[in-house]
Design an enzyme around this catalytic site. Structure first.
Site, PDB file in Angstrom:
ATOM      1  N   TRP A  21      19.933  35.063  43.438  1.00 16.33           N
ATOM      2  CA  TRP A  21      21.021  34.077  43.481  1.00 16.33           C
ATOM      3  C   TRP A  21      22.255  34.606  44.205  1.00 16.33           C
ATOM      4  O   TRP A  21      23.221  33.893  44.383  1.00 16.33           O
ATOM      5  CB  TRP A  21      21.431  33.657  42.064  1.00 16.33           C
ATOM      6  CG  TRP A  21      21.672  34.829  41.166  1.00 16.33           C
ATOM      7  CD1 TRP A  21      22.834  35.538  41.049  1.00 16.33           C
ATOM      8  CD2 TRP A  21      20.733  35.433  40.289  1.00 16.33           C
ATOM      9  NE1 TRP A  21      22.668  36.560  40.151  1.00 16.33           N
ATOM     10  CE2 TRP A  21      21.385  36.516  39.660  1.00 16.33           C
ATOM     11  CE3 TRP A  21      19.395  35.181  39.970  1.00 16.33           C
ATOM     12  CZ2 TRP A  21      20.745  37.339  38.728  1.00 16.33           C
ATOM     13  CZ3 TRP A  21      18.772  35.999  39.038  1.00 16.33           C
ATOM     14  CH2 TRP A  21      19.435  37.061  38.434  1.00 16.33           C
ATOM     15  N   GLU A  34      23.926  31.413  36.443  1.00 15.81           N
ATOM     16  CA  GLU A  34      24.975  31.802  35.500  1.00 15.81           C
ATOM     17  C   GLU A  34      24.669  31.319  34.088  1.00 15.81           C
ATOM     18  O   GLU A  34      24.933  32.018  33.112  1.00 15.81           O
ATOM     19  CB  GLU A  34      26.343  31.276  35.958  1.00 15.81           C
ATOM     20  CG  GLU A  34      26.905  32.014  37.164  1.00 15.81           C
ATOM     21  CD  GLU A  34      27.083  33.508  36.905  1.00 15.81           C
ATOM     22  OE1 GLU A  34      27.333  33.917  35.762  1.00 15.81           O
ATOM     23  OE2 GLU A  34      26.944  34.287  37.880  1.00 15.81           O
ATOM     24  N   LEU A  77      13.788  32.283  26.065  1.00 14.05           N
ATOM     25  CA  LEU A  77      15.099  32.810  26.493  1.00 14.05           C
ATOM     26  C   LEU A  77      16.117  32.812  25.359  1.00 14.05           C
ATOM     27  O   LEU A  77      17.121  33.518  25.424  1.00 14.05           O
ATOM     28  CB  LEU A  77      15.668  31.960  27.638  1.00 14.05           C
ATOM     29  CG  LEU A  77      15.488  32.465  29.059  1.00 14.05           C
ATOM     30  CD1 LEU A  77      16.258  31.598  30.023  1.00 14.05           C
ATOM     31  CD2 LEU A  77      15.950  33.910  29.200  1.00 14.05           C
ATOM     32  N   TYR A 117      34.557  32.123  31.880  1.00 17.00           N
ATOM     33  CA  TYR A 117      33.853  33.141  32.657  1.00 17.00           C
ATOM     34  C   TYR A 117      32.910  32.483  33.685  1.00 17.00           C
ATOM     35  O   TYR A 117      32.937  32.798  34.876  1.00 17.00           O
ATOM     36  CB  TYR A 117      33.039  34.078  31.731  1.00 17.00           C
ATOM     37  CG  TYR A 117      32.028  34.861  32.510  1.00 17.00           C
ATOM     38  CD1 TYR A 117      32.407  36.009  33.199  1.00 17.00           C
ATOM     39  CD2 TYR A 117      30.709  34.418  32.636  1.00 17.00           C
ATOM     40  CE1 TYR A 117      31.506  36.705  33.976  1.00 17.00           C
ATOM     41  CE2 TYR A 117      29.795  35.109  33.414  1.00 17.00           C
ATOM     42  CZ  TYR A 117      30.200  36.249  34.074  1.00 17.00           C
ATOM     43  OH  TYR A 117      29.316  36.923  34.858  1.00 17.00           O
ATOM     44  N   ASP A 135      34.304  38.940  31.237  1.00 15.98           N
ATOM     45  CA  ASP A 135      33.250  38.890  30.216  1.00 15.98           C
ATOM     46  C   ASP A 135      33.165  40.260  29.552  1.00 15.98           C
ATOM     47  O   ASP A 135      34.047  41.103  29.746  1.00 15.98           O
ATOM     48  CB  ASP A 135      31.908  38.480  30.847  1.00 15.98           C
ATOM     49  CG  ASP A 135      31.310  39.585  31.710  1.00 15.98           C
ATOM     50  OD1 ASP A 135      32.062  40.494  32.123  1.00 15.98           O
ATOM     51  OD2 ASP A 135      30.093  39.546  31.968  1.00 15.98           O
TER      52      ASP A 135
END
Ligand code: SF4
Length: 359
Positions: A21, A34, A77, A117, A135
């Site tokens: 990415w 993200e 995930l 963020y 972050d």
């Protein structure tokens, strides 16, 4: 440009990580990566990013998918609210914004599942807008380099770090600066035992000079952990089906499927679970109770037992928990929590063979 920023950018030239990415300015792909990388390590998140990109080449393709399909692709995930927000945001952009991704920090921040963020990351990577990411990595790097004792989980600390991060940002190339500080935190200034002796920042790193690396950054409170105790009923019917139900309440694993669940204050013996009441006059046979399975979530530890139950006839329980009878060989079509998948994998490996083989 500050000494810190100069050293950071020099380090980045030689040490940048290559990710699929990073080479793009396409906001859909940047946003997708993200969201996946929130709470997830890069090595774990990368295959998911590639799968989503292949399955849904455009944000409209993602918007047109069913929620079950998205949840299924997300399975494993964790933090499933991210998948729900991802889908809701795709629909919003595809159907209400004409498929055009918002291009200001304020509009990006207003998207579901996007905090300061993520908004700063998307704004800088996709549009070169000068917003600094803050972050856990950034708190650690700045907390150590500038030896900051203000706790990062206080309003004062958050403001102080945000101000410092904004001041250090390379205004000419915010995208590279943001990538650099994230990579530096992820590979050089790591949480445990950073290799300070070989760090190009060590001469000017205040925590290294003052031997406070292990106590930076500072947190004021410890996260409270709670324990939960799940009893899963793995109910097999004579026609080779098992029951699932969908978790619809606002809780962990919302919209995932699982076996019918009895949650208690502690793990109980099968006789204490009121199984007769659940099955009423229906004949059932408790074949086996599994060993205890455990899963650590961010603020909760799940303890689960799987009670394998054989029914003589198909059965539908008439209450708020709707049970769906699913052919045993089609369980993989449903997005399940990791603890349930672990149990099923062990069934397949023969450790719990009764469920899949003998019923
Ligand atoms: S010297 Fe150590 S603590 Fe300081 S920035 Fe480098 S790795 Fe981090």
């Amino acid at each position: 440009m500050s000494v810190f920023t100069e050293k950071l950018l020099t380090w980045y030239q030689e040490n940048k990580r290559v990710h699929p990415w990073k080479a793009t300015k396409e906001p859909y792909h940047i946003w997708l990566s993200e969201i996946i990388l929130q709470q997830t390590r890069v090595d774990q998140g990368t295959p998911y990013f590639l799968r989503f990109k292949a399955e849904y080449p455009t944000i409209t393709d993602l918007a047109n998918a069913s929620e079950d399909e998205v949840m299924r692709l997300w399975e494993g995930l964790g933090y499933y609210s991210r998948a729900r927000n991802l889908h809701a945001t795709a629909k919003y952009i595809a159907f209400e914004c004409g498929g055009i991704f918002p291009n200001t920090y304020k509009e990006i921040l207003a998207l579901k599942g996007v905090g300061p963020y993520t908004a700063a990351a998307i704004a800088s990577f996709a549009y070169d807008l000068a917003h600094a990411v803050v972050d856990g990595n950034v708190y650690r790097v700045l907390g150590r380099y500038f030896n900051i004792a203000t706790p990062i989980d206080t309003t004062k600390g958050k403001k102080e770090f945000a101000k410092l991060a904004a001041a250090l940002l390379d205004q000419q190339d915010p995208a590279t600066y943001n990538q650099a500080i994230m990579d530096f935190g992820a590979t050089q200034c790591v949480p445990a035992q950073p290799d300070c002796a070989h760090c190009p920042m060590s001469n000017s790193c205040q925590a290294y000079q003052r031997k406070t690396v292990t106590i930076r950054p500072v947190k004021s409170k410890k996260t409270k952990q709670s324990k939960r105790f799940f009893h899963y009923l793995v109910i097999a019917t004579p026609d080779q089906k098992v029951y699932l139900h969908k978790r619809t309440k606002k809780d962990i694993w919302q919209n995932l499927y699982e076996f019918p669940l009895i949650e208690k204050e502690s793990l109980l013996a099968s006789e204490e679970l009121g199984l007769e009441e659940i099955f009423q006059k229906q004949a059932f046979w408790l074949r086996r109770v599994s060993s205890i399975y455990r899963q650590q979530l961010s603020h909760q530890k799940i303890h689960a037992l799987f009670l394998e139950i054989q029914l003589k006839e198909a059965f539908q329980k008439a209450d708020e928990q709707e049970w769906i009878a699913v052919p045993r060989n089609q369980l993989e079509k449903y997005a399940l929590p990791r603890i349930v998948n672990t149990y099923l994998e062990q069934c397949e490996q023969g450790q719990n063979r009764q469920l899949l083989m003998d019923f």
